[in-house]
Design an enzyme around this catalytic site. Structure first.
Site, PDB file in Angstrom:
ATOM      1  N   HIS A   1     -21.766   4.918  -5.090  1.00 15.41           N
ATOM      2  CA  HIS A   1     -20.496   5.048  -5.815  1.00 15.41           C
ATOM      3  C   HIS A   1     -19.949   3.673  -6.200  1.00 15.41           C
ATOM      4  O   HIS A   1     -19.657   3.405  -7.369  1.00 15.41           O
ATOM      5  CB  HIS A   1     -19.488   5.799  -4.936  1.00 15.41           C
ATOM      6  CG  HIS A   1     -18.133   5.949  -5.550  1.00 15.41           C
ATOM      7  ND1 HIS A   1     -17.714   7.121  -6.131  1.00 15.41           N
ATOM      8  CD2 HIS A   1     -17.109   5.074  -5.687  1.00 15.41           C
ATOM      9  CE1 HIS A   1     -16.492   6.946  -6.612  1.00 15.41           C
ATOM     10  NE2 HIS A   1     -16.100   5.715  -6.348  1.00 15.41           N
ATOM     11  N   GLU A   2     -19.836   2.803  -5.220  1.00 18.41           N
ATOM     12  CA  GLU A   2     -19.264   1.481  -5.490  1.00 18.41           C
ATOM     13  C   GLU A   2     -20.162   0.681  -6.412  1.00 18.41           C
ATOM     14  O   GLU A   2     -19.684  -0.093  -7.252  1.00 18.41           O
ATOM     15  CB  GLU A   2     -18.993   0.728  -4.184  1.00 18.41           C
ATOM     16  CG  GLU A   2     -17.961   1.373  -3.275  1.00 18.41           C
ATOM     17  CD  GLU A   2     -16.664   1.746  -3.976  1.00 18.41           C
ATOM     18  OE1 GLU A   2     -16.290   1.075  -4.956  1.00 18.41           O
ATOM     19  OE2 GLU A   2     -16.025   2.729  -3.552  1.00 18.41           O
TER      20      GLU A   2
ATOM     21  N   HIS B   1     -19.355   1.510  -9.926  1.00 17.85           N
ATOM     22  CA  HIS B   1     -18.209   0.699 -10.385  1.00 17.85           C
ATOM     23  C   HIS B   1     -18.680  -0.718 -10.706  1.00 17.85           C
ATOM     24  O   HIS B   1     -18.263  -1.322 -11.692  1.00 17.85           O
ATOM     25  CB  HIS B   1     -17.145   0.590  -9.291  1.00 17.85           C
ATOM     26  CG  HIS B   1     -16.272   1.795  -9.125  1.00 17.85           C
ATOM     27  ND1 HIS B   1     -15.601   2.378 -10.171  1.00 17.85           N
ATOM     28  CD2 HIS B   1     -15.933   2.510  -8.015  1.00 17.85           C
ATOM     29  CE1 HIS B   1     -14.882   3.399  -9.707  1.00 17.85           C
ATOM     30  NE2 HIS B   1     -15.073   3.500  -8.411  1.00 17.85           N
TER      31      HIS B   1
ATOM     32  N   HIS C   1     -20.257  -0.979 -13.944  1.00 16.39           N
ATOM     33  CA  HIS C   1     -19.239  -0.878 -15.002  1.00 16.39           C
ATOM     34  C   HIS C   1     -18.680  -2.270 -15.318  1.00 16.39           C
ATOM     35  O   HIS C   1     -18.416  -2.600 -16.476  1.00 16.39           O
ATOM     36  CB  HIS C   1     -18.126   0.062 -14.521  1.00 16.39           C
ATOM     37  CG  HIS C   1     -17.237   0.603 -15.603  1.00 16.39           C
ATOM     38  ND1 HIS C   1     -16.075   1.274 -15.329  1.00 16.39           N
ATOM     39  CD2 HIS C   1     -17.312   0.577 -16.953  1.00 16.39           C
ATOM     40  CE1 HIS C   1     -15.503   1.635 -16.468  1.00 16.39           C
ATOM     41  NE2 HIS C   1     -16.233   1.229 -17.464  1.00 16.39           N
TER      42      HIS C   1
HETATM   43 ZN   LIG Z   1     -14.326   4.889  -7.018  1.00 14.07          ZN
END
Ligand SMILES: [Zn+2]
Length: 689
Positions: free
Chosen positions: A474-475, A478, A481
């Site tokens: 998940h991280e 990010h 991104h």
């Molecule tokens: Zn998040």
């Protein structure tokens, strides 16, 4: 010593690899004087833009605004990352001092009438001006930033707006520090086999490591870090200790005395309401949601309503299964929140033959990091090259060069900070030291991922649960991104998107952890190197919807409490305990589930304003990520190059340069559908056939 600019390394050029901060040379007491100089310099730059004799145009106003404040951005990137990842009493004190000053600085920017007048001119030209789409978007966003920061308010209201922002900044800083103080103060010391009953080896090892770090002679220490507390609640056979740990966990911020967050949260809610009223909104939720994909409270309520009833029904069925286990063990007490995870684990083990202690050896941290990098390579052609000679702010942090594998071109720098420490905020998050832009020939991003994994014993590898591995992915989503950002202006870079879009890049990346090919290559037994058995993968994936009634109810309850707290139209300071209780009763939250995120430590809502009236965004983004990943499923390949190229271009690289609904449509070819999210959570039966 009172450092001057001449001796302050924060103000000098950083002759370091990649322009990383000179971590070794940084002293906490250097920050305040440096910030004062940087804020003054920024205001002078902005005054110069406002005073520019030439008529406003894109470059002399919007681009110049985006280029301004470099010194301040560099300082803030360093300071807030250190304050979150490696804090100290001196940094905390600087943080308290700085918060209102930075809020006042922001207010001064957005109340600069000369500056705003130039943006008004640009905004009026946005339809006809010969700008690129990104420039048009930039003018719209910057103008909206000014409006939402109070630029259009009458002088008296504007002054009050600035006061509110400063006071809120102070309160939000205090809120986060109070939670950290409660977390640092607590330890559950386990001594002897009776205290350790039920705990598998990996929980004991993590507890031993925590005991050593804290200088305790206990056999294990359980802290309030999620990676300690959740496994403890899942495995400990000591119901009394589970209750004690649960109560400590869910009453953070709620103790009388100097770290009591109840009055802090109440005042934050009252001030946010007043702020919204200045903007002509009835509630803070209305104000916050006006600048989101959802747009208004109704859209959020529809989404939460859509999951609430099926989730509640499913949680009811799950509770029945827990009762079955309980009765089989000859117990008849009411099931309490500190029992749920423990009993659910028993059901999970019997239903799927999944034993956490057998799973974790297949998920060593190092192998899972390899898996991240392999996915980034196959999807986006990135190569991560560790730079062991480059030191960051703590020996645990690994520094990587991120390269375009085909050309060898440097794309950015990635810092990976994976272990829990007393000096680190709890939770997991991504952040940036530097944002991407094309200013001055190009600025490369410096991105950090923070996790709070319980470290393995000295000489032993760190083993992750499947959930921990999901957090890692998940991280990293990010992080990508931030790293893949490819825009001209910093204001639109990376994660500076609308907040109900920001969890899409992170949550969609979790899907690759579940790819059987990825698991077969990287989930290898820590001792034997044997690949995870296909049968175990099948059971892990089958178990994905297990306990999702509980998970959805507990998440949606928090989102509903958040909305209720911020939808109040009455301006007084509420009793947050009563407010939470009213919502819990109204929605019918089962007592056996209980609130995990109580308002007094709900950092998403109160340690900053980013997720205030915004806890729903994870579910909103899940609609996007579940439907988005289906594009790969439909293509028949989780690494399909065409779908990956669209994902990169429209989702990971576009930042805020494109309106998010349009970005999703460009990637997917249509608007998102809700059903894939419901299916993923097991809240909708799959269509037959
Ligand atoms: Zn998040």
């Amino acid at each position: 010593m009172n450092p001057t600019s001449a001796s302050n390394p924060l103000l000098e050029p950083w002759a370091t690899p990649y322009g990383l901060p000179p971590f070794d040379a940084v002293q906490a007491e250097d920050f305040m004087p440096a910030f004062e100089i940087a804020m003054r310099e920024h205001r002078q730059e902005l005054d110069a833009i406002a005073a520019c004799a030439a008529a406003p145009d894109f470059d002399n106003t919007a681009a110049a605004f985006d280029r301004s404040g470099r010194l301040l951005a560099r300082l803030a990137g360093l300071f807030f990352n250190l304050a979150a990842s490696e804090t100290s009493p001196a940094l905390q004190s600087a943080e308290r001092e700085l918060a209102p000053l930075l809020a006042a600085h922001d207010s001064a920017i957005y109340c600069n009438a000369g500056l705003f007048a130039r943006f008004e001119v640009l905004h009026a030209q946005r339809e006809s001006a010969p700008w690129t789409d990104e420039q048009r978007r930039m003018v719209e966003r910057l103008h909206l930033d000014f409006v939402r920061a109070g630029a259009r308010l009458a002088p008296e209201a504007g002054r009050r707006h600035a006061e509110l922002k400063q006071r809120l900044a102070t309160l939000q800083t205090r809120f986060g520090q109070n939670v950290l103080a409660d977390e640092a103060a607590y330890r559950l010391e386990l001594r002897g086999e009776a205290d350790l009953a039920g705990l598998p080896a990996f929980v004991r090892a993590a507890g031993r490591a925590a005991a050593r770090e804290r200088g305790s002679d206990a056999d294990a220490v359980i802290t309030l870090s999620r990676s300690h507390i959740v496994p403890f609640l899942t495995f400990s056979e000591r119901r009394d200790l589970r209750e004690q740990a649960w109560r400590a966990w869910t009453t953070r911020g709620e103790h009388d005395g100097e770290h009591d967050n109840r009055p802090v949260a109440a005042e934050i809610l009252a001030l946010r309401n007043e702020l919204a009223c200045l903007h002509g909104h009835a509630s803070y939720a209305d104000f916050a949601l006006a600048d989101t994909m959802a747009g208004n409270q109704d859209a959020v309520a529809r989404l939460l309503d859509r999951v609430w009833s099926p989730a509640l029904a499913r949680a009811g069925a799950e509770l029945e299964a827990l009762r079955g286990v309980q009765l089989a063990h000859g117990q008849a007490h009411a099931i309490e929140p500190w029992d749920w995870r423990y009993l659910a684990e028993k059901v999970r083990q019997s239903r799927f033959c999944l034993d956490e202690a057998q799973i974790k050896p297949f998920f060593p941290l190092e192998r899972m990091v390899d898996a991240l990098f392999e996915c980034a390579a196959r999807l986006f052609g990135l190569r991560f090259v560790e730079q062991p000679q480059v030191r960051a702010y703590h020996p645990d942090v690994k520094v990587y060069e991120v390269q375009d594998a085909a050309s060898g071109r440097l794309v950015g720098v990635f810092l990976h900070d994976n272990f829990a420490r007393a000096s680190k905020r709890s939770g997991a998050w991504m952040s940036s030291y530097r944002e991407q832009s094309r200013h001055g020939g190009g600025v490369l991003p410096i991105v950090v991922n923070n996790n709070n994994f319980a470290r393995g014993a000295p000489g032993e590898p760190t083993l992750l649960s499947f959930d921990d591995a999901r957090t890692l992915f998940h991280e990293f989503g990010h992080g990508l991104h931030g790293l893949l950002s490819d825009v001209t202006y910093e204001r639109l870079a990376g994660t500076s998107v609308l907040r109900d879009f920001v969890e899409l890049p992170s949550q969609i990346f979790e899907h690759w952890l579940e790819d059987p090919g990825v698991l077969a290559r990287h989930a290898r037994h820590v001792e034997t190197g044997e690949a995870i058995p296909a049968d175990l993968v099948r059971r892990l994936l089958e178990a994905r919807t297990f306990n999702q009634g509980y998970e959805t109810v507990r998440y949606a309850a928090s989102a509903l409490v958040d909305m209720a707290a911020h939808a109040r139209c009455d301006g007084g300071a509420p009793d947050i305990t009563a407010l939470e209780r009213e919502v819990v009763e109204r929605i019918g939250l089962p007592p056996a589930i209980g609130m995990n995120h109580r308002l007094a430590h709900f950092q998403h809502l109160f340690a900053g304003s980013g997720y205030a009236a915004g806890y729903y965004v994870y579910l909103w983004a899940e609609v996007l990520d579940a439907d988005g990943f289906d594009a790969f499923v439909e293509a028949g390949d989780p690494f399909d190059p065409d779908v990956a190229a669209r994902l990169r271009r429209f989702i990971y690289a576009a930042g805020n340069s494109v309106e998010p609904g349009a970005a999703f449509r460009a990637f997917r070819g249509r608007d998102p559908a809700l059903e894939p999210m419901l299916l993923k959570r097991g809240l909708l039966e799959a269509a037959p056939g």
